[in-house]
Design an enzyme around this catalytic site. Structure first.
Site: not given
Length: 368
Positions: A142, A192, A225, A249, A253
């Site tokens: 970001y 990852k 993942d 992020d 959620d």
């Protein structure tokens, strides 16, 4: 310590509505518990743009740097969709996080027993859920450079850069390990590392910090993942999840919906200690500005009130009073009091935003 100071930034949409209930709770602690807090208020997001032409005025930013904690409501709305990216309401929030250097974002996902049936998952999967995601907040994709949209040949190319330094990873890892020591002493770090060099560095640094100073904390690693899959398969296997800005992020959620409603979830964003020993801090509900219900008295104020409870715990050294407030909310839910987002039982009439505030204050009175 001196009287703690709090800057309230209600923001846009339902932000001012839920924040009004927080003000009532703050007043209760002052009147009934003798807990004085120096409260000031200012604008952020679209509200700030409407007045100042920017989503966060320099004067407001300066106030945020001076207080012990910031409590933010929500930012954004359809009115601002066509603004230039540089002045969109969300840029005010990102500026606060960046300039206050709030690198550690704590997002609890707790499923109250009374709401276990509101989750999209089965009760036995989520009942008793109590996890925290620690998300790195001021670096990663970001904020990395280079970024932008460029012309390459005969087409446009969007570029964002995933970038982490050792020190950025180390400090958020320490935050997660310290938190775990106050909970169930277990951290799962997610990245990852199988396909991203930043993930390899992340795993290496987390291991180094763990071995050097936190060997007593149980540490595991998981690809992000797979972490997302495990959150909906068996979320109670986790205690503290440590991850980077982008994956945090997404995963937070995902974890949010395990509890049944975004209207129930608070968050804390913490930085380095100030001269008085308190950390730089901003607290905010996870939910957005919800323009579809703005001004209708339907908003659930619990996430914002729970965010204030986190401020009591992490900024104002009032853990017992935070427990009191959280217990009052749990009691209200156990009594069957519901805002519109929590309806499920037949024949239950939802209370308004202020009605939920009334119920929580009554439960607080009963705790005395």
């Amino acid at each position: 310590m001196s009287t703690p100071s709090l800057l309230i930034l209600p923001g846009d949409g339902i932000g001012p509505e839920v924040m009004e209930q927080v003000r009532r709770v703050i007043g209760w602690f002052d009147d009934k518990r003798g807990l004085a807090i120096d409260v000031s208020e200012d604008l952020v997001g679209g509200a700030a743009y409407d007045k100042h032409g920017v989503p966060l005025a320099d004067e407001t930013m300066a106030k945020a740097q001076e207080v012990d904690a910031v409590l933010l409501g929500a930012v954004g709305g359809p009115k601002y969709d066509n603004l230039d990216f540089s002045v969109k309401p969300e840029r005010g929030l990102l500026r606060l996080r960046k300039e206050m250097d709030l690198f550690s974002n704590l997002r609890p996902a707790q499923c109250f027993d009374a709401l276990a049936d509101f989750s999209s998952l089965k009760r036995d999967i989520v009942a008793g859920l109590d996890i925290v995601i620690v998300r790195e907040l001021t670096s990663g994709v970001y904020f990395g450079e280079p970024r932008g949209i460029i012309e390459e040949g005969n087409e446009r190319v969007g570029i964002n850069t995933q970038r982490y330094t050792e020190s950025e990873i180390e400090r958020v890892a320490r935050s997660a390990f310290e938190l775990a020591r106050r909970r169930s002493n277990k951290v799962c770090s997610m990245e990852k590392a199988n396909v991203m060099e930043s993930g390899i560095l992340w795993r290496d640094v987390v291991n180094e910090v763990h071995q050097a100073d936190y060997a007593d904390v149980e540490l595991s690693h998981m690809y992000a993942d797979n972490g997302a899959m495990q959150l909906v398969r068996a979320p109670k296997q986790f205690d503290v999840i440590l991850t980077d800005n982008l994956f945090g992020d997404i995963l937070s959620d995902c974890a949010a919906m395990l509890t049944g409603s975004l209207g129930m979830l608070p968050s804390a964003s913490l930085g380095a200690p100030m001269e008085n020993g308190r950390p730089k801090a901003m607290y905010e509900p996870v939910h957005g500005s919800a323009p579809d219900i703005t001004g209708q008295g339907k908003a659930n104020p619990i996430a914002c009130i729970l965010s204030f409870a986190m401020a009591l715990r992490y900024s104002f050294d009032q853990g017992a009073e935070a427990d009191r407030l959280e217990a009052a909310i749990e009691g209200v839910l156990a009594d069957g009091v519901r805002t519109a987002d929590l309806l499920g039982e037949e024949g239950v009439t939802p209370v308004s935003t202020s009605g939920m505030g009334d119920a929580i204050l009554a439960k607080l009175d009963a705790s005395l």
